[in-house]
Structures are given as structure tokens and as C-alpha cells.
Scaffold this active site. Structure first.
Site, PDB file in Angstrom:
ATOM      1  N   HIS A  39     -28.163  35.774  49.015  1.00 35.66           N
ATOM      2  CA  HIS A  39     -28.739  35.841  50.359  1.00 35.66           C
ATOM      3  C   HIS A  39     -27.639  35.732  51.422  1.00 35.66           C
ATOM      4  CE1 HIS A  39     -32.661  35.585  48.686  1.00 35.66           C
ATOM      5  NE2 HIS A  39     -32.942  34.300  48.887  1.00 35.66           N
TER       6      HIS A  39
ATOM      7  N   ALA B 235     -35.276  34.524  35.367  1.00 38.50           N
ATOM      8  CA  ALA B 235     -33.912  34.607  35.921  1.00 38.50           C
ATOM      9  C   ALA B 235     -33.368  33.213  36.220  1.00 38.50           C
ATOM     10  CB  ALA B 235     -33.937  35.452  37.200  1.00 38.50           C
TER      11      ALA B 235
ATOM     12  N   CYS C 172     -34.639  28.664  48.343  1.00 36.39           N
ATOM     13  CA  CYS C 172     -33.247  29.127  48.312  1.00 36.39           C
ATOM     14  C   CYS C 172     -32.685  29.370  49.714  1.00 36.39           C
ATOM     15  CB  CYS C 172     -33.134  30.395  47.479  1.00 36.39           C
ATOM     16  SG  CYS C 172     -34.409  31.594  47.838  1.00 36.39           S
TER      17      CYS C 172
HETATM   18  C1  2RA Z   1     -37.303  34.733  47.979  1.00 32.86           C
HETATM   19  N1  2RA Z   1     -37.010  32.381  48.507  1.00 32.86           N
HETATM   20  O1  2RA Z   1     -36.113  34.965  48.152  1.00 32.86           O
HETATM   21  C2  2RA Z   1     -37.788  33.341  47.740  1.00 32.86           C
HETATM   22  C3  2RA Z   1     -37.722  33.053  46.288  1.00 32.86           C
HETATM   23  N2  2RA Z   1     -37.764  31.701  45.975  1.00 32.86           N
HETATM   24  O2  2RA Z   1     -38.183  35.617  47.947  1.00 32.86           O
END
Ligand code: 2RA
Length: 339
Positions: free
Chosen positions: A247, A13, A134
Site C-alpha cells: 500500500h 495469503a 493494514c
Molecule cells: C484491503 N485493508 O486492503 C483491506 C484488507 N484487510 O482491502
């Protein structure tokens, strides 16, 4: 003209998003290598109207490569990152393998570009630069401009993390489970071993002896490294929610110096890579769907923390695309700093 590139983990991805971002931003490159595991080798892919054959990642894959973007998991980065650096390649690694290694720059280009001073193209000297996690990137894109103005002494973060953070298979399973549940069928639970659709749960990262999971400790440790401040107090609770690719994070900030909400809003309105969505009358604030597939991180719910005296506390709510700014865009922006 431009550097020769390699994309490691190109079929994943984030690997695919690397290509989208390189194309969207007209990144200048003279050649590009598509690298992946043996399983994917031989596959054809079209990029910018040219046909490429995916090559198996090998120790000699980095001959003549100026910049390699890695997103193939920590073990691949650990094995091949140093080999690439040895060949004179500058590696931008999206895994967590080297983030906390002393001397490895951990970079958000809008936040701490100075961390990669001394890394240059064309010197024949390789280097490794780490892309932060992230949830760290998305949080700090909004928290840092405020920190620079009034000095954060404590940050409390609650995250609502999308399926994409667990990979394309998790996104596919969320969709499948949602369909199954609506059809009254038992949900297929291969990725997380529990129902994800219409549910939420503590982040799937391993839980450590201190009761925090690895995702939460990444936020704690990476913030301190990126802010170059080992004293800032950070705590986090990371939750996986049934959202596809962006997120969301609730962030409470305590400052050393006063910062009122209007000033904070002005600072955020002028912050690079940030858009303010803060319409109280319409109750319109950032949402994952509104930021999905976009570059900017959205921030809203900007308000004085009523549990603090005066203007020493602020609450904000942040949303950002996990695959884009949370991974691929940030890495390509790091590569742009090398041009
Ligand atoms: C998650 N931060 O969202 C991790 C992926 N890099 O699971």
C-alpha cells in the site's frame, strides 16, 4: 521450548505469510497446528523442514494451544475466537471483528505496546488482541512518532491500496487481466466486477450512509483508539490501485505544536520499523515495489505543508507491504511481546 501455536487460515495469503515471518524471526514454539476450512483439511505442507497436515478448524482445535494467529475472515474470528479464548488461548486476530470492542487491545507493537499490558502467557487465562487494519498500521507507523512529538490534531489520508488487501484471488486476477488486456482480450472481472488492470477505483469496501466506505472509517476509528485520543480529526479516501502487495498512502498532518520538516525527518529516521527514502535531488521516494516483501515502512516527501501557517502542518508519503507489516509481521510481533 516456547509456546504452542495455531495458525487459523493457514492456506490464505496472510496465513502463509504468518509462517514466513515466524520462520524469518526464529519465533520459538514447541508445536504448531495448521488450521483451515474443511476444503483445505488433509493438505500437506512443509514448514521448517517438517511435514504438516492441515487440520479442519473445529471447536476443540484449541486444546493446549497457547497462541493462535487468526486470518480467516471476520465470521470465523467471531465464531472461533471466543472459543479459543475460553480454552485459555491468546488469540491475535487479523480480522476487523473485535478491533473496536471496548477492552480489546488494538496493537501496533512499535506504537502502543502498553495497550496489551496484563495479557500474559502461562496464566491459563485466554485473551483476544486485535491486529489493526493494514492501511491503519502503515499510516500510523510513520504518523505516530510525529504525533508523539507535536500532537496531531488533524490527519488527512489518501490511500493507494494493493490487490493483496483483497486476497490472493485479487492478485491472480490483476495478473490475468493485465495479460488479457495486453493481448487485446476482454478482461476477466470476477473479483471487483470492473477492470482493475491499467485502472484504479474507489476501495471495494461497502459504502456507509455517511458516504465513507468501511475501509476509510476503519482508519478514522482505529487511529483514535490506538492513539487513545477521541478528539483527533481524521478523514480518509481509500483507493484500490493495480499494485500487487504494498500500500501507498499520502498523509497530511496538522499539529498542535510546531514541527519543522528537518526535525520531522530526524524523528522518522529514528523511528522503529521505519526507513526514510527522501531524495529530492534524485526524485527518489518510497514506492510499493521497493517495500514489497520487506518489514519496514518507508516514508518520504517530508515537507512543510504550505497551506498552513508556520510549522504546524506536514505532508508525508508512506509505503508498506500490506501482507507483511500490514498483517502477518504485526501479528507475530504482537505474539513476540508475549514471550
Ligand atoms: C484491503 N485493508 O486492503 C483491506 C484488507 N484487510 O482491502
Amino acid at each position: 521450548n516456547g509456546p504452542s501455536l495455531a495458525v487459523v487460515g493457514v492456506t490464505g495469503a496472510v496465513g502463509q505469510e504468518f509462517l514466513s515471518v515466524l520462520s524469518d524471526r526464529d519465533f520459538p514454539y514447541r508445536s504448531i497446528k495448521m488450521l483451515a476450512s474443511k476444503r483445505s483439511a488433509g493438505k500437506h505442507m512443509t514448514f521448517q523442514d517438517r511435514d504438516y497436515v492441515v487440520e479442519e478448524l473445529k471447536v476443540d482445535s484449541f486444546e493446549g494451544v497457547d497462541i493462535a494467529l487468526f486470518s480467516a475472515g471476520g465470521s470465523i474470528s467471531k465464531e472461533f475466537g471466543p472459543i479459543a479464548v475460553e480454552k485459555g488461548t491468546i488469540v491475535v486476530d487479523n480480522s476487523s471483528a473485535f478491533r473496536m470492542v471496548e477492552g480489546v487491545p488494538l496493537v501496533i507493537p512499535e506504537v502502543n505496546p502498553e495497550a496489551m499490558e496484563g495479557v500474559r502467557l502461562g496464566t491459563g487465562k485466554g485473551a483476544l488482541i486485535a491486529n489493526p487494519n493494514c492501511s491503519t498500521i502503515i499510516c500510523l507507523m510513520a504518523a505516530t512518532p510525529l504525533h508523539r512529538s507535536a500532537k496531531v490534531i488533524r490527519m488527512v489520508v489518501s490511500t493507494y491500496q494493493a490487490a493483496s488487501g483483497a486476497g490472493a484471488a485479487a492478485m491472480e486476477e490483476l495478473e490475468l487481466q493485465t495479460r488479457e488486456v495486453l493481448e487485446g482480450k476482454p478482461p476477466t472481472c470476477k473479483i471487483f466486477g470492473q477492470q482493475y488492470a491499467f485502472n484504479l477505483f474507489s476501495h471495494n469496501a461497502p459504502v456507509l450512509s455517511n458516504g465513507y466506505n468501511e475501509e476509510e472509517m476503519k482508519l478514522v476509528k482505529e487511529t483514535r483508539k490506538i492513539w487513545n485520543d477521541s478528539n483527533v480529526k481524521v478523514t480518509a479516501t481509500c483507493i484500490r490501485v493495480p499494485v500487487m502487495r504494498a500500500h501507498a498512502e499520502s498523509v497530511n498532518l496538522q499539529f498542535e505544536n510546531p514541527l519543522d520538516e528537518e526535525t520531522a525527518k530526524d524523528i522518522l529516521k529514528n523511528a522503529p520499523g521505519v526507513v526514510v527514502i527522501d531524495d529530492r535531488a534524485a526524485n527518489h521516494f518510497p514506492t510499493p515495489l521497493e517495500v514489497s516483501n520487506k518489514d519496514d515502512v518507508a516514508v518520504g516527501r517530508i515537507r512543510r505543508d504550505v497551506s498552513q501557517d508556520g510549522n504546524y502542518g506536514l505532508d508525508i508519503f508512506v509505503c508498506g507491504d500490506q501482507i507483511r507489516k500490514g498483517a502477518a509481521l504485526n501479528a507475530v510481533q504482537i505474539a513476540e511481546l508475549l514471550l
